[in-house]
Scaffold this motif. Structure first.
Motif, short mmCIF file in Angstrom:
data_model
loop_
_atom_site.label_atom_id
_atom_site.label_comp_id
_atom_site.label_asym_id
_atom_site.label_seq_id
_atom_site.Cartn_x
_atom_site.Cartn_y
_atom_site.Cartn_z
N ASN A 155 -4.05 3.82 -12.48
CA ASN A 155 -4.19 2.44 -12.00
C ASN A 155 -3.59 1.45 -12.99
O ASN A 155 -2.96 0.46 -12.60
N ARG A 199 -7.44 10.86 -4.34
CA ARG A 199 -5.99 10.74 -4.46
C ARG A 199 -5.28 11.97 -3.89
O ARG A 199 -4.29 11.83 -3.18
N GLU A 226 -6.98 -1.31 -7.38
CA GLU A 226 -8.17 -0.61 -6.87
C GLU A 226 -8.47 -1.01 -5.43
O GLU A 226 -8.85 -0.17 -4.62
N TYR A 277 -7.42 4.71 1.20
CA TYR A 277 -8.39 5.77 1.50
C TYR A 277 -9.00 5.57 2.88
O TYR A 277 -9.16 6.52 3.65
N THR A 293 -5.93 0.69 -3.24
CA THR A 293 -6.22 2.12 -3.17
C THR A 293 -7.38 2.40 -2.22
O THR A 293 -7.36 3.34 -1.43
N ILE A 338 2.15 1.77 -3.49
CA ILE A 338 1.12 2.29 -4.37
C ILE A 338 0.88 3.78 -4.08
O ILE A 338 0.69 4.58 -4.99
N LEU A 339 0.91 4.14 -2.80
CA LEU A 339 0.75 5.54 -2.43
C LEU A 339 1.87 6.39 -3.03
O LEU A 339 1.63 7.51 -3.49
N VAL A 389 1.02 6.81 -6.63
CA VAL A 389 -0.09 7.74 -6.75
C VAL A 389 0.42 9.18 -6.67
O VAL A 389 0.02 10.05 -7.44
N GLU A 446 0.83 -1.20 0.00
CA GLU A 446 0.00 0.00 0.00
C GLU A 446 0.87 1.26 0.00
O GLU A 446 0.55 2.24 -0.67
#
Length: 256
Positions: free
Chosen positions: A212, A242, A227, A234, A230, A202-203, A206, A199
């Motif tokens: 994606n 985002r 997804e 959140y 993400t 991915i952050l 982002v 995570e």
């Protein structure tokens, strides 16, 4: 006198499978994972709550139950405990984003034969679930390492009973649960969020503006998996976009 080892668990059939999961994106992921293991659509029953799971169990039998922890009408831990009493021959495996010690030990004590984290890739989840058919008890590597660390620190002791925190629709997967009597503020939630290594990666992507699709290709995972990660980010950061996620992450030192 040494304590005899427990008997080896009997192999478990993955079909038919009962999946207790309320997140549509995760339902699609698990449908894909189970499909790679030979489970066809008619062999998978879906429940999005504790109540709907009990209703399905009253109608038919299953080979295995895959249970999420945070459900709209209760905790997956409670459902697993109920299964142990009313359907003792039905093995239950947790697939969740919750990774606190309280939740993990509560689920295992309730009767779960395995505990897997949603952050794992589809291939890793598939391999873990496949092991059940050979009598295995799949435990996520990160969780197994923590359990071994606990045993190393207390080699002659058994885990003391841990209080099972009340889980509501507002309790977020992976967050640090407050101690008894504590009242966490909304401002503390982002700082207390625990992002997994995937995570966090991915952050970072982002924050670099990748889509994606770009992230899926770079990490060799599906867009659906991106997804899901993400969405978990959140929830843990208590944001809805985002831009907010990147802002909160930088505010609390999660990103440079």
């Amino acid at each position: 006198m040494s304590t005899p080892l427990p008997e080896t668990p009997e192999p478990v059939s993955l079909t038919p499978a009962l999946v207790v999961e309320d997140d549509p994106a995760m339902q699609q992921r698990l449908a894909h994972v189970l499909g790679t293991l030979g489970c066809t659509a008619p062999q998978i029953a879906w429940a999005d709550s504790v109540a709907s799971a009990r209703a399905l169990l009253a109608e038919r039998s299953f080979g295995v139950a895959l249970v999420d922890i945070g459900l709209p009408d209760g905790s997956g831990v409670d459902l697993i405990g109920w299964l142990r009493q009313h359907h003792p021959r039905l093995p239950a495996v947790v697939i969740s984003a919750y990774r606190t010690e309280e939740t993990i030990f509560a689920a295992l004590r309730a009767g779960a034969i395995g505990y897997l984290l949603k952050e794992r890739d589809d291939l890793e989840l598939g391999i873990a679930l496949r092991s059940i058919e050979q009598g295995g008890a799949p435990i996520d590597p990160a969780i197994a390492r923590r359990i071994l660390g606990w045993l190393t620190l207390q080699p002659s002791a058994t885990p003391a009973p841990l209080p099972v925190p009340a889980m509501t629709a507002d309790t977020q997967p992976g967050e640090l649960l407050p101690a008894a009597g504590a009242t966490p503020s909304k401002e503390d939630a982002p700082a207390a969020a625990l992002l997994s290594r995937r995570e966090h990666r991915i952050l970072e992507l982002v924050s670099q503006g990748l889509s994606n699709r770009d992230m899926a290709e770079m990490l060799s995972i599906s867009r659906l998996t991106v997804e899901c990660h993400t969405k978990n980010i959140y929830r843990k950061l208590a944001v809805g976009s985002r831009t907010e996620a990147v802002y909160q992450a930088r505010l609390h030192g999660l990103l440079r």
